[in-house]
Design an enzyme around this catalytic site. Structure first.
Site, PDB file in Angstrom:
ATOM      1  N   ASP A  13       0.828  -1.211   0.000  1.00  0.00           N
ATOM      2  CA  ASP A  13       0.000   0.000   0.000  1.00  0.00           C
ATOM      3  C   ASP A  13       0.863   1.263   0.000  1.00  0.00           C
ATOM      4  OD1 ASP A  13      -3.047  -0.855   0.495  1.00  0.00           O
ATOM      5  OD2 ASP A  13      -1.734  -2.201   1.610  1.00  0.00           O
ATOM      6  N   HIS A  15       0.837   3.506  -2.553  1.00  0.00           N
ATOM      7  CA  HIS A  15      -0.037   4.554  -3.094  1.00  0.00           C
ATOM      8  C   HIS A  15       0.748   5.696  -3.735  1.00  0.00           C
ATOM      9  CE1 HIS A  15      -3.886   2.970  -1.627  1.00  0.00           C
ATOM     10  NE2 HIS A  15      -3.213   2.560  -0.560  1.00  0.00           N
ATOM     11  N   ASP A  53      -1.330  -2.238  -4.416  1.00  0.00           N
ATOM     12  CA  ASP A  53      -1.518  -0.787  -4.345  1.00  0.00           C
ATOM     13  C   ASP A  53      -0.187  -0.039  -4.383  1.00  0.00           C
ATOM     14  OD1 ASP A  53      -4.232  -0.930  -4.385  1.00  0.00           O
ATOM     15  OD2 ASP A  53      -4.536  -0.488  -2.266  1.00  0.00           O
ATOM     16  N   ASN A 120      -6.420  -3.123  -5.193  1.00  0.00           N
ATOM     17  CA  ASN A 120      -7.711  -2.636  -5.689  1.00  0.00           C
ATOM     18  C   ASN A 120      -7.594  -1.242  -6.301  1.00  0.00           C
ATOM     19  OD1 ASN A 120      -7.190  -1.890  -2.891  1.00  0.00           O
ATOM     20  ND2 ASN A 120      -9.156  -0.849  -2.944  1.00  0.00           N
ATOM     21  N   HIS A 121      -6.505  -0.520  -6.038  1.00  0.00           N
ATOM     22  CA  HIS A 121      -6.318   0.804  -6.632  1.00  0.00           C
ATOM     23  C   HIS A 121      -5.683   0.731  -8.013  1.00  0.00           C
ATOM     24  CE1 HIS A 121      -7.123   3.891  -3.379  1.00  0.00           C
ATOM     25  NE2 HIS A 121      -7.313   2.750  -2.754  1.00  0.00           N
ATOM     26  N   HIS A 209      -4.110  -9.389  -1.310  1.00  0.00           N
ATOM     27  CA  HIS A 209      -4.548  -7.995  -1.138  1.00  0.00           C
ATOM     28  C   HIS A 209      -6.077  -7.980  -1.139  1.00  0.00           C
ATOM     29  CE1 HIS A 209      -3.580  -3.618  -1.430  1.00  0.00           C
ATOM     30  NE2 HIS A 209      -4.842  -3.573  -1.837  1.00  0.00           N
ATOM     31  N   HIS A 239      -3.706  -4.490   1.758  1.00  0.00           N
ATOM     32  CA  HIS A 239      -4.987  -3.778   1.687  1.00  0.00           C
ATOM     33  C   HIS A 239      -5.406  -3.183   3.034  1.00  0.00           C
ATOM     34  CE1 HIS A 239      -8.866  -2.509   0.227  1.00  0.00           C
ATOM     35  NE2 HIS A 239      -9.473  -3.218   1.143  1.00  0.00           N
ATOM     36  N   HIS A 241      -4.729  -1.071   6.041  1.00  0.00           N
ATOM     37  CA  HIS A 241      -3.747  -0.012   6.288  1.00  0.00           C
ATOM     38  C   HIS A 241      -3.237   0.005   7.729  1.00  0.00           C
ATOM     39  CE1 HIS A 241      -4.581   2.770   2.597  1.00  0.00           C
ATOM     40  NE2 HIS A 241      -4.480   1.502   2.266  1.00  0.00           N
TER      41      HIS A 241
END
Length: 682
Positions: A13, A15, A53, A120-121, A209, A239, A241
């Site tokens: 994650d 991002h 992610d 998923n992002h 994830h 996934h 956080h």
């Protein structure tokens, strides 16, 4: 022992590209990701494992991609020997068609390989099912695995890595819609492939994830820990956080441990992000492992507080007093954050000049008697002092107890923070909302051929995944399926009515709807209240079927040569239309000697039983007086020229009334013309 120990870094994650439109926070994810890569170099790891992610969006911008590729090239490329070997088929990875991993490619010089799954992002979207990870993989910057083409029947094949006597079976599964994956586990449609030789000598690690466990009683929006019961040794759960760096045994004696690294940037509006952000260093020796957390020092300082106004007995219930109380609370949090800023190394402060500005969040619990403070106006006092001035307050209202004695659930009011997660954490919730909106429209004007369920999925992809061609691709696929179904039924018939074609199209739509419901276990029944088992369609021999036209949307023009025209209930070919005659540019006097005089340019259409009337001499009223006078003058001059040069035009002869044309039934060969023009509307 070091020659047999696999050492790798795990992060999830990241991002990259989050808050890219926020001048203060847009560098956060990149500075932290660079620190992660620096720690990989310092600890001399064998590889890096990213558990979903990596990007904040599935279609990151050029600046985000450019910056990411630069960091990967800077820290992961170099002249260093790879001390482990990949003994499984590299074709299990999505490497852009290349038959080897990037560190096995003789044309590349990789120092630290990266293995990554999607989240998923940054999940695959579009007609070709590509994600941003596919671009990095095809360019040789990382190795993308865990991508599955069939999300209804999933087979997970491991990457088999050997270093001395240590054998690691690395399994990975990129994000799949939680409800669908939950159903696959229930129906035993998820299979883990194991090595055939000495299966028990491998250390089995699974990177996933998904939502960890389901959220709520009876829900199916996650993967329960007991679903992974079996041969696994360690599961790295992306996934989620919240960071849980201490391995915990899976519940219900599933027989494996779980490690939850959490995100590497500040994202959630609660106390979970108060803990220092960390990544983990994992060492595997034969069938044992060790986890070492590594603290990240480049993350933005974050302070959080939760206040209940009803507990402050001396607080007056006025907007001024409440605002002043919250301001004092915010200032206390800012002072705490300034102490953390002093602990940030200078190299990160130079790389991210706005890192000194902290994130401050206050969750305010109101009672019904306390006034609600406008969070936007409140945050205006802290611009350039905090990184999130307009999202400082996460406000909730506590309602009075109901008649049954239970307090109603508090609900957010103006000023609640919108998290960096997708629009809805559960995609099924968004899909249900879209479905309800579509059904409201369909009730006014029902769909003739398209399935509302497939349209819902296409609209969801268009909105949530920014897939511009989602609806067009859905229509094209649906039309092709309809064409094949109709072609199979009518290609041997000689007489096909439009009513018959409509019934066929309706059966195809009904079958597609029922297939979707069976596949997704939809709770909502069809609009007519009937449930029908979908008919298994047999393969269609479509080698002789004409190609579908490129334009499948309705077109509104006159029929051209070879197109079809609907006459009654029988489809008949349209007779050829003669080309229009070109107007001659010769003088009117010479043309009158060879053929009848030229007709007026403007004429109304004459029916078969009518005779043409003389053209009106007076011009119609114009909204502009000056223009009307010019038109009258021009007509008068034209009339004088016609009288001097041409004879009066004789009235046209009365046209004979045409007899109705008898339409013969169409031959089988003409159905090719029908299918070629399917979807066109005159």
């Amino acid at each position: 022992m070091s020659g047999d120990t696999l050492k790798f870094l795990v992060a999830t994650d990241n991002h990259l590209g989050a808050y890219e439109k926020n001048v203060i926070r847009r560098d956060d994810s990149f500075v932290t990701f660079e620190e992660i890569l620096q720690k990989a170099v310092e600890n001399k790891v064998d590889f890096v494992l990213l558990c979903g992610d990596l990007f904040d969006e599935n279609k990151p911008g050029h600046a985000t991609l450019h910056r990411t590729m630069g960091l990967l090239r800077k820290y992961c490329m170099g002249n260093k020997n790879i001390e482990f070997e990949l003994v499984s088929d590299p074709g299990n990875m999505s490497n852009g068609g290349f038959p080897v991993a990037n560190f096995q490619d003789p044309n590349m010089n990789v120092a630290i390989p990266i293995f990554a799954i999607h989240g998923n992002h940054d999940d695959p979207v579009g007609e070709f099912g590509l994600s941003a990870l596919d671009l990095l993989s095809a360019s040789g910057l990382l190795n993308y695995f865990g991508k599955t083409a069939n999300t209804d029947d999933i087979s997970i094949s491991p990457l088999l890595i050997k270093k001395g006597e240590t054998k690691l079976a690395l399994y990975g599964l990129g994000h799949v819609r939680d409800e669908r994956l939950h159903r696959c586990f229930l129906h035993k449609k998820v299979r883990f492939l194991r090595p055939t030789e000495e299966a028990d000598s491998w250390f089995n690690l699974f990177a996933i994830h998904q939502n960890r466990n389901t959220k709520g009683v009876g829900k199916k929006n996650g993967v329960n820990e007991e679903m992974l019961k079996g041969f696994l040794d360690l599961v790295i759960w992306g996934h989620e956080h919240e960071q849980v760096m201490t391995t915990t045994p899976a519940r219900n004696d599933a027989g494996y441990d779980i490690l939850q690294p959490g995100s590497s940037i500040q994202s959630t509006p609660n106390s979970e992000d108060l803990n220092p952000k960390k990544i983990c260093l994992i060492e595997v020796h034969k069938t044992s492992y060790r986890v070492t957390p590594l603290v990240l020092k480049s993350t933005r300082p974050y302070e959080y507080a939760s206040v209940v106004l009803a507990d402050e007995k001396s607080l007056e219930k006025t907007p001024e007093d409440v605002s002043e109380y919250l301001t004092e609370t915010a200032n206390d949090l800012i002072r705490k954050a300034q102490a953390k800023i002093k602990q940030i190394p200078d190299q990160f402060l130079q790389a991210n000049k706005n890192l000194k500005i902290p994130i401050v969040r206050i969750r305010v619990d109101y009672s019904p008697d306390f006034p609600v403070v406008n969070s936007v106006l409140f945050g205006g006092r802290f611009i350039n002092t905090v990184a999130n001035p307009h999202h400082m307050l996460v406000q909730q209202v506590r309602h009075k107890k109901s008649e049954g004695g239970k307090a109603a659930a508090s609900k957010p009011v103006h000023g609640e923070l919108i998290s960096r997660e997708p629009m809805v954490n559960n995609p099924a919730t968004m899909a249900e909302s879209i479905t309800n909106s579509i059904r409201e429209i369909i009730q006014q004007k029902p769909l003739g051929m398209l399935s509302e369920y497939h349209l819902t999925e296409a609209v969801f992809s268009f909105i949530d995944k920014s897939e511009a061609n989602a609806v067009n691709n859905m229509i094209s696929d649906y039309m092709l399926r309809s064409q094949k179904g109709i072609w199979k039924d009518v290609k041997s018939k000689t007489d096909v009515s439009m009513e018959y074609l409509r019934k066929l199209a309706g059966k195809i739509k009904e079958n597609v709807d029922n297939e979707w419901q069976v596949k997704n276990k939809a709770e909502a029944a069809p609009t007519d209240g009937k449930t029908t088992t979908p008919i298994k369609e047999e393969p269609v021999d479509d080698h002789d079927m004409p190609e579908a036209p490129a334009q499948i949307l309705p077109i509104f023009n006159t029929p051209e040569d070879g197109e079809i025209e609907l006459s009654g209930d029988v489809i008949a070919p349209l007779p050829p239309v003669p080309p229009p005659k070109k107007a001659s540019k010769k003088p009117a006097a010479k043309k009158a000697a060879k053929k009848p005089p030229k007709k007026p340019a403007k004429k109304r259409r004459i029916d078969d039983d009518e005779e043409e009337s003389e053209p009106e001499q007076s011009a119609k009223a114009s909204p502009l007086p000056g223009l009307a006078k010019k038109q009258q003058k021009k007509k008068k001059e034209s009339s004088e020229d016609d009288e001097s040069e041409e004879k009066p035009m004789p009235p046209p002869k009365k046209k004979a009334k045409k007899e109705p044309v008898k339409v013969e039934p169409q031959k089988p060969s003409s159905l090719a013309s029908v299918m070629a023009n399917w979807g066109k509307k005159k």
